[in-house]
Design an enzyme around this catalytic site. Structure first.
Site: not given
Length: 283
Positions: A166, A120, A145-146, A18, A102, A41
């Site tokens: 991530d 997400e 799906d990311g 971060h 994030s 994500h």
């Protein structure tokens, strides 16, 4: 689908991840033109450090808690300044009650002209994330799906910004999926900044991923890694890294200068360390 970051929010890996993201956003914000943040994500965005999940593991004490209570050199304090600003923004001051993921870091440091797409997959977490940003017209929240998000959202209309990937690393083959994501991002948004988080458990797998990413063709590619104890074994996560494509020009040198001090502050034993790898450099 089972991973819940609330158990790990604010740990040593979050500090590095971060803080690097906050510096990237600070750099993007130096120009008036808007930018877009795409987080594939995203989690729930904001984490209560007094909630049961955080209390059960206490991981944040060895991460953000340790940094907040330490006496920092001027150089490290300056490097951490954008991240500190995000912490203050979500907590309304210097108390540490909430830890920003994030999405919360991005929106805390953003401006009216900037835009955000947070994704997400976990349905409960996606609903929590969407509720956090009800009424914020800058933000869109998805639940797919990311890796589909990376393909679908690029290139952004603004033509500048950062893609954050991530993943939870719950299933085998995650590094292969990340390699394809690097290829997708390069194909669709070659000039944009890409930031990928990864755990350091299998060193050979990490090295293979970094080699594959370097072959994609980004002119500048930097990996920043940190481990708080000797890597290996089946215990808690001991190391993690971030891969940054098209980083700010000063990021590698600035991070390399402060990394030894950050390592000392977060170390759990004499096996701790870190490194900055310049995998590609234009010029």
């Amino acid at each position: 689908m089972n991973y819940r970051h609330a158990f790990h929010a604010g740990n040593f890996a979050d500090v590095l991840k971060h803080a690097v993201l906050a510096r990237i956003l600070d750099y993007l914000g130096r120009k008036d033109a808007g930018y877009r943040v795409i987080d594939s994500h995203a989690g729930i965005g904001l984490y209560d450090l007094a909630a049961d999940e955080a209390l059960r593991t206490g991981e944040w004490h060895g991460g953000v808690g340790r940094i907040r209570s330490a006496r920092l050199s001027p150089a490290l304090r300056e490097w951490l300044a954008p991240w500190f600003a995000a912490l203050r923004a979500v907590n309304g001051g210097d108390d540490l009650l909430l830890y920003p993921g994030s999405p919360a870091i991005a929106t805390a440091l953003g401006r009216l002209q900037d835009r955000y797409h947070f994704n997400e997959l976990h349905p409960q977490d996606a609903a929590t994330l969407a509720a956090l940003y009800t009424g914020d017209r800058r933000v869109r929240v998805g639940s797919e799906d990311g890796y589909v998000t990376v393909r679908a959202q690029l290139p952004p209309r603004e033509r500048r910004g950062v893609v954050v990937i991530d993943p939870p690393f719950e299933e085998p083959g995650e590094f292969d999926r990340l390699t394809r994501a690097v290829q997708d991002a390069h194909k669709r948004f070659a000039t944009g900044c890409l930031m990928i988080w990864y755990p350091i458990k299998d060193v050979a797998a990490v090295d293979a991923f970094l080699k594959a990413a370097a072959a994609v063709g980004y002119p500048r590619l930097v990996a920043i890694e940190q481990w708080v104890r000797e890597v290996g074994g089946d215990g808690p996560l001991s190391g993690a890294g971030v891969l940054v494509a098209n980083p700010p020009f000063t990021l590698a040198d600035e991070t390399e200068a402060i990394l030894p001090e950050l390592n000392r502050l977060l170390a759990e034993d004499e096996g701790a360390g870190g490194r900055v790898l310049r995998l590609a450099q234009d010029g």
